[in-house]
Motif scaffolding. Structure first.
Motif, PDB file in Angstrom:
ATOM      1  N   SER A 107     -63.908  42.947   5.940  1.00 37.59           N
ATOM      2  CA  SER A 107     -63.221  43.278   4.811  1.00 37.59           C
ATOM      3  C   SER A 107     -61.768  42.616   4.954  1.00 37.59           C
ATOM      4  O   SER A 107     -61.000  42.986   4.304  1.00 37.59           O
ATOM      5  CB  SER A 107     -63.099  44.910   4.688  1.00 37.59           C
ATOM      6  N   ALA A 108     -61.380  42.045   6.291  1.00 37.49           N
ATOM      7  CA  ALA A 108     -60.124  41.646   6.302  1.00 37.49           C
ATOM      8  C   ALA A 108     -60.259  40.224   6.698  1.00 37.49           C
ATOM      9  O   ALA A 108     -59.382  39.646   7.463  1.00 37.49           O
ATOM     10  CB  ALA A 108     -59.429  42.230   7.731  1.00 37.49           C
ATOM     11  N   VAL A 109     -61.197  39.244   6.462  1.00 43.08           N
ATOM     12  CA  VAL A 109     -61.302  38.040   6.943  1.00 43.08           C
ATOM     13  C   VAL A 109     -60.157  37.114   6.039  1.00 43.08           C
ATOM     14  O   VAL A 109     -59.586  37.565   5.035  1.00 43.08           O
ATOM     15  CB  VAL A 109     -62.421  37.350   6.498  1.00 43.08           C
ATOM     16  N   PRO A 110     -59.820  36.074   6.803  1.00 39.46           N
ATOM     17  CA  PRO A 110     -58.704  35.318   6.193  1.00 39.46           C
ATOM     18  C   PRO A 110     -59.055  34.763   4.876  1.00 39.46           C
ATOM     19  O   PRO A 110     -60.083  34.410   4.524  1.00 39.46           O
ATOM     20  CB  PRO A 110     -58.410  34.193   7.191  1.00 39.46           C
ATOM     21  N   GLU A 111     -57.869  34.892   3.859  1.00 46.45           N
ATOM     22  CA  GLU A 111     -58.171  34.436   2.559  1.00 46.45           C
ATOM     23  C   GLU A 111     -58.491  32.819   2.574  1.00 46.45           C
ATOM     24  O   GLU A 111     -57.763  32.358   3.192  1.00 46.45           O
ATOM     25  CB  GLU A 111     -57.168  35.008   1.686  1.00 46.45           C
ATOM     26  N   PRO A 196     -59.600  42.424  21.799  1.00 45.84           N
ATOM     27  CA  PRO A 196     -58.034  43.388  21.896  1.00 45.84           C
ATOM     28  C   PRO A 196     -57.009  42.697  21.943  1.00 45.84           C
ATOM     29  O   PRO A 196     -56.119  43.422  21.891  1.00 45.84           O
ATOM     30  CB  PRO A 196     -58.603  44.319  22.929  1.00 45.84           C
ATOM     31  N   ARG A 197     -57.080  41.399  22.374  1.00 44.21           N
ATOM     32  CA  ARG A 197     -55.753  40.743  22.955  1.00 44.21           C
ATOM     33  C   ARG A 197     -55.204  39.742  21.735  1.00 44.21           C
ATOM     34  O   ARG A 197     -54.123  39.250  21.939  1.00 44.21           O
ATOM     35  CB  ARG A 197     -55.889  40.189  23.954  1.00 44.21           C
ATOM     36  N   ARG A 198     -56.122  39.628  21.014  1.00 42.35           N
ATOM     37  CA  ARG A 198     -56.008  38.263  19.895  1.00 42.35           C
ATOM     38  C   ARG A 198     -55.713  38.695  18.538  1.00 42.35           C
ATOM     39  O   ARG A 198     -56.644  39.719  18.032  1.00 42.35           O
ATOM     40  CB  ARG A 198     -57.035  37.283  20.102  1.00 42.35           C
ATOM     41  N   ILE A 199     -55.086  37.874  17.552  1.00 41.86           N
ATOM     42  CA  ILE A 199     -55.057  38.091  16.319  1.00 41.86           C
ATOM     43  C   ILE A 199     -55.080  36.996  15.543  1.00 41.86           C
ATOM     44  O   ILE A 199     -54.813  35.874  16.133  1.00 41.86           O
ATOM     45  CB  ILE A 199     -53.668  38.929  15.752  1.00 41.86           C
ATOM     46  N   LEU A 200     -55.688  36.897  14.446  1.00 40.41           N
ATOM     47  CA  LEU A 200     -55.815  35.809  13.614  1.00 40.41           C
ATOM     48  C   LEU A 200     -54.813  35.777  12.582  1.00 40.41           C
ATOM     49  O   LEU A 200     -54.855  36.701  11.786  1.00 40.41           O
ATOM     50  CB  LEU A 200     -57.481  35.833  12.836  1.00 40.41           C
ATOM     51  N   ILE A 201     -53.937  35.032  12.319  1.00 35.51           N
ATOM     52  CA  ILE A 201     -52.770  34.602  11.348  1.00 35.51           C
ATOM     53  C   ILE A 201     -53.229  33.602  10.352  1.00 35.51           C
ATOM     54  O   ILE A 201     -53.372  32.762  10.745  1.00 35.51           O
ATOM     55  CB  ILE A 201     -51.542  34.485  12.098  1.00 35.51           C
ATOM     56  N   SER A 202     -53.159  34.156   9.028  1.00 34.80           N
ATOM     57  CA  SER A 202     -53.603  33.194   7.969  1.00 34.80           C
ATOM     58  C   SER A 202     -52.387  33.432   6.925  1.00 34.80           C
ATOM     59  O   SER A 202     -51.387  34.059   7.172  1.00 34.80           O
ATOM     60  CB  SER A 202     -54.858  33.664   7.478  1.00 34.80           C
ATOM     61  N   ASN A 203     -52.641  32.616   5.585  1.00 38.69           N
ATOM     62  CA  ASN A 203     -51.729  32.669   4.626  1.00 38.69           C
ATOM     63  C   ASN A 203     -50.358  31.980   5.070  1.00 38.69           C
ATOM     64  O   ASN A 203     -49.354  32.646   4.779  1.00 38.69           O
ATOM     65  CB  ASN A 203     -51.486  33.964   3.944  1.00 38.69           C
ATOM     66  N   GLU A 257     -54.207  46.493  11.542  1.00 38.46           N
ATOM     67  CA  GLU A 257     -54.039  47.613  10.853  1.00 38.46           C
ATOM     68  C   GLU A 257     -53.115  47.581   9.656  1.00 38.46           C
ATOM     69  O   GLU A 257     -53.165  47.862   8.559  1.00 38.46           O
ATOM     70  CB  GLU A 257     -54.120  49.006  11.359  1.00 38.46           C
ATOM     71  N   THR A 258     -51.748  47.101   9.845  1.00 37.16           N
ATOM     72  CA  THR A 258     -50.677  46.942   9.075  1.00 37.16           C
ATOM     73  C   THR A 258     -51.055  45.626   8.186  1.00 37.16           C
ATOM     74  O   THR A 258     -50.606  45.693   6.972  1.00 37.16           O
ATOM     75  CB  THR A 258     -49.631  46.599   9.787  1.00 37.16           C
ATOM     76  N   GLU A 259     -51.685  44.655   8.587  1.00 40.51           N
ATOM     77  CA  GLU A 259     -52.283  43.608   7.924  1.00 40.51           C
ATOM     78  C   GLU A 259     -51.248  42.502   7.520  1.00 40.51           C
ATOM     79  O   GLU A 259     -51.177  41.140   7.983  1.00 40.51           O
ATOM     80  CB  GLU A 259     -53.204  44.032   6.908  1.00 40.51           C
ATOM     81  N   TYR A 260     -50.377  42.830   6.401  1.00 39.74           N
ATOM     82  CA  TYR A 260     -49.539  41.884   5.883  1.00 39.74           C
ATOM     83  C   TYR A 260     -47.991  42.225   6.715  1.00 39.74           C
ATOM     84  O   TYR A 260     -47.580  43.335   6.741  1.00 39.74           O
ATOM     85  CB  TYR A 260     -49.425  42.093   4.687  1.00 39.74           C
ATOM     86  N   VAL A 274     -52.462  39.435   8.910  1.00 36.80           N
ATOM     87  CA  VAL A 274     -52.885  39.571  10.337  1.00 36.80           C
ATOM     88  C   VAL A 274     -54.193  40.070  10.234  1.00 36.80           C
ATOM     89  O   VAL A 274     -54.162  41.181   9.739  1.00 36.80           O
ATOM     90  CB  VAL A 274     -51.980  40.161  11.347  1.00 36.80           C
ATOM     91  N   THR A 275     -55.267  39.306  10.844  1.00 35.32           N
ATOM     92  CA  THR A 275     -56.586  40.193  10.693  1.00 35.32           C
ATOM     93  C   THR A 275     -57.071  39.906  12.311  1.00 35.32           C
ATOM     94  O   THR A 275     -56.815  39.312  12.912  1.00 35.32           O
ATOM     95  CB  THR A 275     -57.621  39.235   9.749  1.00 35.32           C
ATOM     96  N   PRO A 276     -58.445  40.749  12.477  1.00 38.86           N
ATOM     97  CA  PRO A 276     -58.975  40.662  13.860  1.00 38.86           C
ATOM     98  C   PRO A 276     -59.531  39.453  14.167  1.00 38.86           C
ATOM     99  O   PRO A 276     -59.857  38.512  13.518  1.00 38.86           O
ATOM    100  CB  PRO A 276     -59.907  41.822  13.464  1.00 38.86           C
ATOM    101  N   PHE A 277     -59.523  39.111  15.341  1.00 38.46           N
ATOM    102  CA  PHE A 277     -60.263  37.850  15.931  1.00 38.46           C
ATOM    103  C   PHE A 277     -61.468  38.291  16.975  1.00 38.46           C
ATOM    104  O   PHE A 277     -61.477  39.252  17.543  1.00 38.46           O
ATOM    105  CB  PHE A 277     -59.214  37.462  16.923  1.00 38.46           C
ATOM    106  N   LEU A 278     -62.435  37.487  16.392  1.00 37.42           N
ATOM    107  CA  LEU A 278     -63.740  37.898  16.841  1.00 37.42           C
ATOM    108  C   LEU A 278     -64.133  36.974  18.076  1.00 37.42           C
ATOM    109  O   LEU A 278     -63.937  35.663  18.024  1.00 37.42           O
ATOM    110  CB  LEU A 278     -64.924  37.790  15.927  1.00 37.42           C
ATOM    111  N   ASN A 279     -64.484  37.676  19.160  1.00 37.04           N
ATOM    112  CA  ASN A 279     -65.346  36.930  20.317  1.00 37.04           C
ATOM    113  C   ASN A 279     -66.771  36.882  19.910  1.00 37.04           C
ATOM    114  O   ASN A 279     -67.282  37.714  19.699  1.00 37.04           O
ATOM    115  CB  ASN A 279     -64.840  37.686  21.447  1.00 37.04           C
ATOM    116  N   GLY A 280     -67.125  35.600  20.686  1.00 39.15           N
ATOM    117  CA  GLY A 280     -68.574  35.585  20.207  1.00 39.15           C
ATOM    118  C   GLY A 280     -69.521  35.111  21.435  1.00 39.15           C
ATOM    119  O   GLY A 280     -68.783  34.477  22.374  1.00 39.15           O
ATOM    120  N   THR A 281     -70.533  35.857  21.972  1.00 38.55           N
ATOM    121  CA  THR A 281     -71.434  35.654  23.125  1.00 38.55           C
ATOM    122  C   THR A 281     -72.716  35.313  22.565  1.00 38.55           C
ATOM    123  O   THR A 281     -73.372  35.832  21.851  1.00 38.55           O
ATOM    124  CB  THR A 281     -71.339  36.808  24.220  1.00 38.55           C
TER     125      THR A 281
END
Length: 354
Positions: A107-111, A196-203, A257-260, A274-281
């Motif tokens: 619900s918070a993927v980068p636009e 828990p340590r990374r954020i994804l910044i878009s827009n 959680e603040t997002e913008y 600002v949206t969560p960053f996903l780790n993949g395994t």
């Protein structure tokens, strides 16, 4: 002595008295024996009653023991079921937590701005996940890779197998044509979790990359903006978004959680997301060998002249229709004694249609 006389009568009476006394003694003995027998009988009856009661008590005790063992077995089974239920509940809670994280992330993927081009297609043809291959193919010395524009040309070259290549004058070489097989993923399963340590910044606005990264790092390193010490800040070239990594593990969640966030990037403040960053395994990977239908491997190429000259002659030979060749899309030659790697990428559906 006659019984008719007085003396005789007395003697008879005395004799009868003795007999009577003997009878009384015998009667007493019989009565005593009877009483003894009664006592023995009574004792036997008491013992029998005790044995019967003891047997009943033992039976009851055995039944109670069996009942207790049955209750214990049932209790053990119930405990096992309870433990299974608790484990299932724990797994369900973990899955619910993971699903909630996924929901929060999705619900918070980068636009991303999209434009409808007017093209439509069938819903069944839509792919949920697309992966572009990026395969490095090590080449041996004295080999060449030829990719033709048409599959039919590659088939003809492979069918001939041995090819005599004219190098000018009376000089020629014979090379072997072999198919190229690559190991490609057939099934990929990936588990994801929120970092828990990374954020994804878009827009983000279009500006100098180094300046953008510096301003973002400065902004999010300040505690008044909800940030902290930054470990790394890098641009993702495929999307133009920025991944920012903190030293602390407790900062990313509050920022997402603040997002913008209002960040001064140019002359004025700019609202970034600002949206969560996903780790993949990768949890499961299955591969398969796939033939490159338009690519042919040429082997047995001797180093008889300069690399560029020999490559040009080989390419010219396999372009000629008379040699079974055709239009070449890519050609890579690796001389004897040298090392080289070829890069294979995916072919888009648009390219295939063209």
């Amino acid at each position: 002595m006659s019984e008719n006389t007085l003396e005789g009568v007395k003697a008879a009476i005395s004799s009868y008295k003795k007999k009577h006394e003997l009878l009384l003694e015998e009667q007493k003995e019989l009565a005593a024996a009877r009483d003894d027998r009664r006592d023995i009988t009574k004792q036997c009856k008491q013992r029998t009653d005790k044995l019967i009661q003891s047997t009943k008590d033992d039976q009851q005790s055995h039944q109670d023991q069996l009942a207790n063992e049955q209750l214990k077995l049932e209790n053990d089974e119930l405990m096992k079921e309870l433990q299974k239920a608790e484990a299932a509940l724990k797994d369900q809670k973990a899955e619910n937590k993971n699903l909630k994280q996924q929901t929060d992330v999705f619900s918070a993927v980068p636009e991303k701005k999209v434009v409808f081009t007017g093209l439509t297609g069938k819903a069944d043809d839509t792919e949920k996940f697309e992966m572009n291959p990026h395969i490095v193919y090590p080449m041996e010395g004295g080999t060449a890779l030829v990719t033709f524009e048409e599959e039919s040309v590659a088939k003809k070259i492979l069918a001939t197998k041995e090819h005599k290549v004219d190098l000018g004058g009376e000089c020629s070489i014979t090379v072997d044509a072999k198919p190229v097989h690559l190991k490609l993923p057939k099934l990929v399963e990936i588990d994801t979790d929120v970092c828990p340590r990374r954020i994804l910044i878009s827009n983000l606005p279009k500006m100098d990359t180094d300046t953008l990264l510096n301003k973002l790092e400065i902004h999010f390193s300040k505690s008044k903006h909800g940030g902290g010490e930054v470990d790394e800040c890098e641009m993702m070239p495929d999307s133009g978004n920025v991944v920012l990594t903190f030293m602390d593990q407790n900062l990313a969640k509050g920022l997402t959680e603040t997002e913008y966030h209002e960040v001064k990037l140019q002359q004025t403040k700019h609202k970034v997301r600002v949206t969560p960053f996903l780790n993949g395994t990768i949890t499961n990977l299955e591969t398969k060998m796939t033939a490159c239908l338009r690519t042919v491997l040429l082997t047995g190429i001797p180093a008889v002249m300069e690399q560029e000259t020999l490559q040009d002659l080989l390419e010219i030979h396999f372009q000629k229709n008379g040699n079974g060749g055709g239009e070449i899309e890519a050609f890579l030659y690796n001389p004897v004694g040298q090392q080289a790697s070829a890069l294979f990428g995916g072919v888009s559906s648009e390219a295939e249609e063209k």
